[in-house]
Motif scaffolding. Structure first.
Motif, short mmCIF file in Angstrom:
data_model
loop_
_atom_site.label_atom_id
_atom_site.label_comp_id
_atom_site.label_asym_id
_atom_site.label_seq_id
_atom_site.Cartn_x
_atom_site.Cartn_y
_atom_site.Cartn_z
N ASP A 182 -2.37 33.80 -39.24
CA ASP A 182 -2.97 32.47 -39.10
C ASP A 182 -3.56 32.31 -37.70
O ASP A 182 -3.00 32.83 -36.72
N ALA A 212 -2.18 22.12 -51.26
CA ALA A 212 -3.22 23.15 -51.14
C ALA A 212 -4.03 23.27 -52.43
O ALA A 212 -3.49 23.15 -53.53
N LYS A 213 -5.35 23.50 -52.28
CA LYS A 213 -6.25 23.56 -53.43
C LYS A 213 -6.58 25.01 -53.80
O LYS A 213 -6.48 25.91 -52.98
N LYS A 216 -6.72 27.06 -44.49
CA LYS A 216 -5.32 26.64 -44.45
C LYS A 216 -5.00 25.60 -45.52
O LYS A 216 -3.83 25.37 -45.83
N ASN A 217 -6.05 24.98 -46.09
CA ASN A 217 -5.85 23.98 -47.14
C ASN A 217 -6.04 24.58 -48.53
O ASN A 217 -6.09 23.84 -49.52
N LEU A 218 -6.19 25.91 -48.58
CA LEU A 218 -6.35 26.61 -49.86
C LEU A 218 -5.08 27.38 -50.19
O LEU A 218 -4.36 27.79 -49.29
N THR A 219 -4.81 27.57 -51.48
CA THR A 219 -3.64 28.38 -51.86
C THR A 219 -3.88 29.82 -51.46
O THR A 219 -5.01 30.33 -51.57
N ARG A 255 -10.37 26.86 -36.47
CA ARG A 255 -10.22 26.96 -37.93
C ARG A 255 -11.30 27.86 -38.52
O ARG A 255 -12.35 28.10 -37.90
N ASN A 271 1.67 28.11 -48.21
CA ASN A 271 0.72 27.13 -48.71
C ASN A 271 0.99 25.76 -48.08
O ASN A 271 2.13 25.33 -47.99
N ALA A 272 -0.06 25.10 -47.65
CA ALA A 272 0.09 23.74 -47.12
C ALA A 272 0.38 22.78 -48.27
O ALA A 272 0.02 23.05 -49.43
N GLN A 284 -14.50 24.67 -46.74
CA GLN A 284 -13.09 24.32 -46.88
C GLN A 284 -12.24 25.13 -45.90
O GLN A 284 -12.36 26.35 -45.84
N ASP A 285 -11.40 24.43 -45.16
CA ASP A 285 -10.47 25.08 -44.23
C ASP A 285 -9.53 25.97 -45.05
O ASP A 285 -8.87 25.51 -45.99
#
Length: 591
Positions: A397, A335-336, A411-414, A402, A331-332, A408-409
Motif C-alpha cells: 500500500d 469496498a466496491k 484502496k476503495n476497491l476489493t 493515492r 478491504n476497506a 477510483q482510488d
C-alpha cells in the motif's frame, strides 16, 4: 511474532473449534463418565464382600456373589462400548479439529502481505502448518476427557474416603497441592523446551528447503561438505534442546513418583494404625487402598497427560502467533467491485516506504496513463521500478498519495476484483509442481481445454508443448525445472493470455533469457500487450523503443519521461543508458 501467551488465553482461542462437534464431545464426555463409574464401583464391591466374609459369612451366598459378578460384567461391557467410542469417534473429532485449524492457518497465510513473506522463512511456516498441529488431535480429544475423569474420580474418592476416615483422607489430600507446586517448576520449563524444539524444527525445515531448492548450485560448487556441516550445527542445536526437554520430563516424572510412594506409605501406615485401633474395618481398609490406588492412577494419568498437554499448548501457541499476524492489505469498509475496466491509471503524489524502515523508496510520484498505453520504466537498480508497479495491484500500500484506476482510488476497491483485472509477468517465473495444462489454467480455473490451447498458441508455446512426450499433460517438475527458461516464460505468458486482464505488468520479463528465447518471448509479449494498459520494467532498453511513454526513475523520482525519440534527442540520463546498452549489445554480438 514471538509472543508469550497464557494458557487461559490459548484455551479461549481453542474452545470455539469444539462448536461444530459439540454433540460428539458431549457423548464422548458421557462415555468418559461411564468408564469412570465402572472403576469406582469395583472397590465398593470388594469392600462389601470383605466385610461380609469377616462379619457375616453366612449371608455371603453363591447367589449374592454371582449377582455382584454379573453386575460388574455388565458394567465392564458398558465400559468397553464407551471406551471404543472414545478411542474411535473421539480421536476422529480431534483429527477434524486439527484439520479445521490447519485450514484456518493456511487461509490466513493467503491473506498476509508481501512484507510478511519477505521477513519469514518458508520452512518455519511449513513447520507451523504441519508438525506444530500434529499434537492437537490428541490434545483436543484427551484434554476434556482427562480433566473430567480426574475431576470425577478425585471428587468421588474424597467423599467415599472421607466417610471411611476423614483424618486420613485430609492427610492424603493435603499432599496434592504440594505435589502440584513442585511439579509446576518442571511443567513451565517443559513448555519452554517444547516451544524451542518446535522453533528449531522450523529452522531445520528452512535449512533443508533452502539446500534442496539450491541443490544444483551446491553441486556446481562441490560444496556438499559445507552444507552437511551447516546442517550438523542446526541438528546439534536440536539435540541439545531435546536433552533439556528430557531432563525436565525426567524431573517431572520422578517428582510425581516420589509423591506417589509417599501417599501409598501414608495409607498403609495410617490405615493399619486406624484398623488396629478399630476405627476402620478390614473391608474399609481394602476399599481405602483401592480408592487411593484409583486416585493415584488418576493423578498419574494427569501427570502423564501434562506432557501431551504442554505439547498441545505449544502447538496452539505457535498457531495463535501466526493467526495474530494482521494482514497489512485489507478491504476497506464498503469496498466496491472493479468492473468494466478501461485502463486509465493515475498516480497522485504517491510515496512509499517499507514498514521496517524510514527511508522512502518512492516520493511524490505523479503520473497519468491513458487506456491502452504502454509505459516503460527504466532506471538504476534500487530506484523503485518494481515497487512502483507492485503498488498498482496493492501488493504493497502507498505510504502517501493515492493511485486511481478509471477514477477510483484502488484502496476503495476489493482486493480480489482489483487483482483479477491485472496480469503480471515476472522475470523469475514460478511454475507449480504439476502439468503444463494445470499451470496455464491457473490463469482462469474455469477455462476449457480449447481455451488453454488458444492461450498457449497466442503465447508462442503450443508448438514446443506438442513436441513433449505427454504434450499438455507433461509434468513440469518442481518449479518447472524440466523446462528451459524461455519455455517457462512462454507458459507464464499463456497463463496471462488466458486470464485476459485489461492491465499488464511486465517485470523484466525477458532479461534472464538468451537472445533466441528473448526474440520468441518478445513476440509473444507484443501480442499480449496489444490493447492493454501496460507497465514494462525494462532491463534491455532495445526492447522498449516502441513504448508510448518511457519513464526514467531514480532515487529522486521520475526525472525524465517521453517517447524513445524524445528522450534520445534530450541527451539526458536515458540517452546515456541507451548508449551504454547499445555498446554492450554490440560487444555481445562480437563474441
Amino acid at each position: 511474532m514471538e509472543k508469550q501467551h497464557k494458557n487461559t488465553s490459548l484455551i479461549r482461542r481453542f474452545v470455539p473449534y469444539y462448536k461444530k462437534y459439540k454433540w460428539i464431545l458431549a457423548l464422548d464426555l458421557f462415555c468418559a463418565s461411564l468408564t469412570t463409574v465402572c472403576e469406582l464401583v469395583l472397590p465398593l464391591i470388594i469392600r462389601f464382600i470383605t466385610d461380609k466374609a469377616i462379619n457375616d459369612m453366612a449371608s455371603l451366598t453363591v447367589e449374592v456373589i454371582l449377582s455382584l459378578g454379573l453386575f460388574y460384567v455388565i458394567l465392564r461391557l458398558i465400559d468397553g462400548v464407551a471406551n471404543y467410542y472414545m478411542a474411535d469417534i473421539g480421536h476422529v473429532m480431534g483429527a477434524k479439529i486439527e484439520t479445521d485449524m490447519r485450514h484456518d492457518l493456511f487461509s490466513h497465510l493467503q491473506k498476509l502481505s508481501y512484507s510478511f513473506y519477505s521477513n519469514t522463512k518458508i520452512g518455519q511456516l511449513m513447520s507451523r502448518i504441519t508438525t506444530d498441529l500434529f499434537d492437537v488431535t490428541e490434545f483436543a480429544h484427551h484434554c476434556p476427557e482427562e480433566f473430567l475423569i480426574a475431576g470425577i474420580k478425585i471428587s468421588v474418592a474424597f467423599v467415599i474416603l472421607g466417610n471411611i476416615n476423614i483424618w486420613l483422607t485430609l492427610v492424603i489430600f493435603s499432599a496434592l497441592p504440594i505435589m502440584l507446586l513442585t511439579t509446576g517448576y518442571f511443567r513451565i520449563r517443559m513448555r519452554k523446551a517444547f516451544k524451542r524444539s518446535r522453533v528449531q524444527t522450523g529452522e531445520i525445515n528452512a535449512q533443508v528447503e533452502d539446500n534442496l531448492l539450491g541443490i544444483r548450485v551446491v553441486k556446481s560448487f562441490a560444496n556438499e561438505a559445507i552444507e552437511e556441516e551447516k546442517f550438523d550445527v542446526g541438528n546439534g542445536i536440536f539435540l541439545d534442546i531435546k536433552k533439556d526437554t528430557y531432563r525436565y520430563m525426567a524431573g517431572f516424572q520422578t517428582t510425581t513418583r516420589l509423591f506417589d510412594g509417599l501417599m501409598y506409605s501414608l495409607v498403609v501406615v495410617g490405615g493399619s494404625l486406624f484398623m488396629i485401633n478399630g476405627t476402620i474395618s478390614p473391608g474399609d481398609f481394602m476399599a481405602y487402598l483401592l480408592y487411593v490406588a484409583t486416585l493415584l492412577t488418576s493423578i498419574r494419568r494427569i501427570v502423564e497427560f501434562s506432557e501431551q498437554f504442554q505439547r498441545g499448548m505449544t502447538g496452539i501457541e505457535r498457531f495463535a502467533e501466526i493467526m495474530d499476524e494482521p494482514p497489512e492489505i485489507t478491504n476497506a469498509p464498503g469496498a466496491k467491485e472493479l468492473t468494466n475496466v478501461k485502463g486509465d491509471i493515475r498516480f497522485e503524489g504517491v510515496g512509499f516506504h517499507y514498514s521496517d524502515g524510514n527511508n522512502e523508496v518512492l516520493s511524490n510520484i505523479d503520473l497519468e496513463v491513458s487506456p491502452g498505453q504502454n509505459i516503460a520504466i527504466v532506471g538504476p537498480s534500487g530506484s523503485g521500478k518494481t515497487t512502483l508497479c507492485h503498488l498498482i495491484p496493492r501488493f504493497y500500500d502507498v505510504s502517501s498519495g493515492r493511485i486511481l484506476i478509471d477514477g477510483q482510488d484502488i484502496k476503495n476497491l476489493t482486493i480480489h476484483s482489483l487483482r483479477t483485472q491485472i496480469g503480471v509477468v515476472q522475470q523469475d517465473v514460478y511454475l507449480f509442481s504439476g502439468t503444463i495444462h494445470e499451470n496455464i489454467i491457473y490463469g482462469r480455473p474455469d477455462a476449457s481445454r480449447e481455451d488453454v490451447i488458444l492461450a498457449a498458441t497466442q503465447a508462442g508455446a503450443h508448438d514446443f508443448i506438442m513436441q513433449l512426450p505427454k504434450q499438455y499433460d507433461t509434468y513440469v517438475g518442481e518449479r518447472g525445472v524440466k523446462l528451459s527458461g524461455g519455455q517457462k516464460q512462454r507458459i507464464s505468458i499463456a497463463r496471462v493470455f488466458l486470464k485476459n486482464p485489461p492491465i499488464l505488468i511486465l517485470d523484466e520479463a525477458t532479461s534472464a533469457l538468451d537472445n533466441e528465447s528473448e526474440r520468441i518471448v518478445q513476440t509473444s509479449l507484443e501480442k499480449l500487450t496489444k490493447g492493454r494498459t501496460t507497465f514494462t520494467i525494462a532491463h534491455r532498453l532495445t526492447t522498449i523503443r516502441n513504448a508510448d511513454i518511457i519513464l526514467v526513475l531514480t532515487e529522486e523520482g521520475i526525472v525524465e519521461q517521453g517517447s524513445h525519440e524524445e528522450l534520445i534527442k534530450s541527451e539526458g540520463i536515458y540517452y546515456d543508458l541507451y548508449q551504454m546498452y547499445q555498446d554492450l549489445d554490440e560487444l555481445n554480438e562480437d563474441y
